[in-house]
Every structure is written in C-alpha cells, then in structure tokens.
Design an enzyme around this catalytic site. Sequence first.
Site, PDB file in Angstrom:
ATOM      1  N   CYS A 138       0.837  -1.196   0.000  1.00  0.00           N
ATOM      2  CA  CYS A 138       0.000   0.000   0.000  1.00  0.00           C
ATOM      3  C   CYS A 138       0.880   1.258   0.000  1.00  0.00           C
ATOM      4  CB  CYS A 138      -0.918  -0.016   1.228  1.00  0.00           C
ATOM      5  SG  CYS A 138      -2.074   1.362   1.290  1.00  0.00           S
ATOM      6  N   CYS A 139       1.912   1.273   0.862  1.00  0.00           N
ATOM      7  CA  CYS A 139       2.819   2.431   0.885  1.00  0.00           C
ATOM      8  C   CYS A 139       3.550   2.574  -0.448  1.00  0.00           C
ATOM      9  CB  CYS A 139       3.840   2.288   2.016  1.00  0.00           C
ATOM     10  SG  CYS A 139       3.211   2.704   3.655  1.00  0.00           S
ATOM     11  N   CYS A 165      -1.145   8.398   7.693  1.00  0.00           N
ATOM     12  CA  CYS A 165      -2.488   8.063   7.225  1.00  0.00           C
ATOM     13  C   CYS A 165      -3.387   7.693   8.402  1.00  0.00           C
ATOM     14  CB  CYS A 165      -2.414   6.890   6.246  1.00  0.00           C
ATOM     15  SG  CYS A 165      -1.609   7.305   4.687  1.00  0.00           S
ATOM     16  N   CYS A 220      -3.493   4.074   9.595  1.00  0.00           N
ATOM     17  CA  CYS A 220      -2.267   3.475  10.125  1.00  0.00           C
ATOM     18  C   CYS A 220      -1.656   4.317  11.247  1.00  0.00           C
ATOM     19  CB  CYS A 220      -1.236   3.314   9.007  1.00  0.00           C
ATOM     20  SG  CYS A 220      -1.854   2.333   7.629  1.00  0.00           S
ATOM     21  N   CYS A 247       7.557   4.034   5.862  1.00  0.00           N
ATOM     22  CA  CYS A 247       6.673   3.797   4.719  1.00  0.00           C
ATOM     23  C   CYS A 247       7.437   3.311   3.491  1.00  0.00           C
ATOM     24  CB  CYS A 247       5.900   5.059   4.374  1.00  0.00           C
ATOM     25  SG  CYS A 247       6.922   6.432   3.824  1.00  0.00           S
TER      26      CYS A 247
HETATM   27  S1  SF4 Z   1       0.529   4.623   5.752  1.00  0.00           S
HETATM   28 FE1  SF4 Z   1      -1.062   3.008   5.615  1.00  0.00          FE
HETATM   29  S2  SF4 Z   1      -2.729   3.806   4.317  1.00  0.00           S
HETATM   30 FE2  SF4 Z   1      -0.924   5.170   4.103  1.00  0.00          FE
HETATM   31  S3  SF4 Z   1       0.050   4.425   2.272  1.00  0.00           S
HETATM   32 FE3  SF4 Z   1       1.063   3.360   3.987  1.00  0.00          FE
HETATM   33  S4  SF4 Z   1      -0.097   1.434   4.380  1.00  0.00           S
HETATM   34 FE4  SF4 Z   1      -1.296   2.768   2.956  1.00  0.00          FE
END
Ligand code: SF4
Length: 245
Positions: free
Chosen positions: A128-129, A209, A212, A235
């Site tokens: 996701c990051c 985010c 998270c 991240c």
């Molecule tokens: S901090 Fe969490 S929601 Fe944001 S990009 Fe990374 S995994 Fe995705």
Amino acid sequence: MTPSTVDRDDLDDRAWRRVDRLKANYAGLDGGALLAPLIHREFPGRIAVVSSFGAEAAVLLHLVAEIEPATPVVFLDTGKHFPETLAYREEVTARLGLRDLRIVTPDPLAAAHLDPLGILWRDGPDHCCHLRKVLPLKRALSGFDAWITGRKRYQGDARTGLETVEAADGRIRVNPLARWSSDRVEAAFAASDLPRHPMVEEGYRSIGCATCTRCTAPGEAARAGRWAGLGKSECGIHWPVGPSA
Ligand code: SF4
C-alpha cells in the site's frame, strides 16, 4: 549520455561523489544554515521539500519559506489522510507563504487494480505504501537533483544514525533537522509562533495516514502510533531504494 542511458548504479555513484563534496563543504551546518546554500547555490530550481504536514512539519517548512518560499513542497496525498491534516496543509501553506505546493496522488489505474476496495493498508501495508507513497514520490521527484526531509535522529529506529546529507536512489537527500533535539523543535515552534497540527493536543505526536496512525500513550515513543501492530516503522520513501524499485 542522455538521462535514459544512465543506469541506477551510475546515478548512485555520482550522488555518492556529490555527497562527499557537500559533506566536506557543509559539515557541521544544519537547519537554515545548511538549507540556504543548498537551495540557492548547489541546487537552484532542482531541490524540493517533501512534507507530510504532520506533527512537526511546520518547523522545516518555516525554515524553507524563510530562505525561498517558491521552493516546491511535495505532499503525498495517499487518499487516507486525516481531514485535519488536509486542513492543516492549507493553513500552514498560507501562513508561511509557500508558493509551490504540489499535491501528488497515486496512479488511479494502479490504485483501482491493486487496491480496489481500499483496504490494502490492512492486508499488505508495504504494498500500500509503495502504491500510495513510493511510486508517486518517484514521479514527483523526477526533474529534481535533491530533496529535503524533516526526519530527526531522536525519532529512533532507522533514523538514529541519520546524516544531514546523504545519497538515496540517485539523488541527494537533505535532512537539516537530523541532529536537532525534540526541545529544539519545540523551541522553534514557540519562537515563530508556528501553528500546530490540531491533533497534537489529542495525543498524536507522529501523524500519517488515518488508517495506520493511533495516538501514543505517555512514555511511548512518538512514532509508536505508526503502523502499530503491523511490524512496520517506515513507509519506504526513505529507504535508499524503494521495496520493488
Ligand atoms: S501509511 Fe497506511 S494507508 Fe498510508 S500508504 Fe502506507 S499502508 Fe497505505
């Protein structure tokens, strides 16, 4: 040799040589004293700031604004930020007179393909990051030779040995607050009456985010609320090379 024929190793070699020269010239400087010659002399028009507009972001952005308010400021809009962060971004940008805020979003086709339900953060936070931060940042930094971060050694983990100037993925990365203490950051907020992220007073000392981030308990490290329970502390944008780059 055109940029497309320069491979990553060549770029890294050049970045490392440039780091050596910058360190020789600017060893011992930090904060605005380090940023001023890098923005004006070493990388005019070729350096950007990357900011999360989080708990301590205003200190670095204030330093940059005092030196050159037209310096590009990159914000990675993951689509998962707290609304308070988005409002704070606008407040700080206006207050400091920053003139080139660049809001960068994930590629919509990739996001629809890789994270159609928007829950990749839960099942694969590294992926996701990578989708929402690493790849958009790579896009945003094309055309820049250097970028500035607000990381500090006192934030711990991988940041403990942070240098003020380093080579990363073919570019120069500048960490002007690396050696600053938490007290010095707080003093900078007070000295310039800088606005605070509204969630700081609720106990959030490091803000990413919404999915998270949790607030920290007294005695916990400031970043303990980031990816809590997910076995993750960064991240990926600050590694020398992204996870699958
Ligand atoms: S901090 Fe969490 S929601 Fe944001 S990009 Fe990374 S995994 Fe995705």
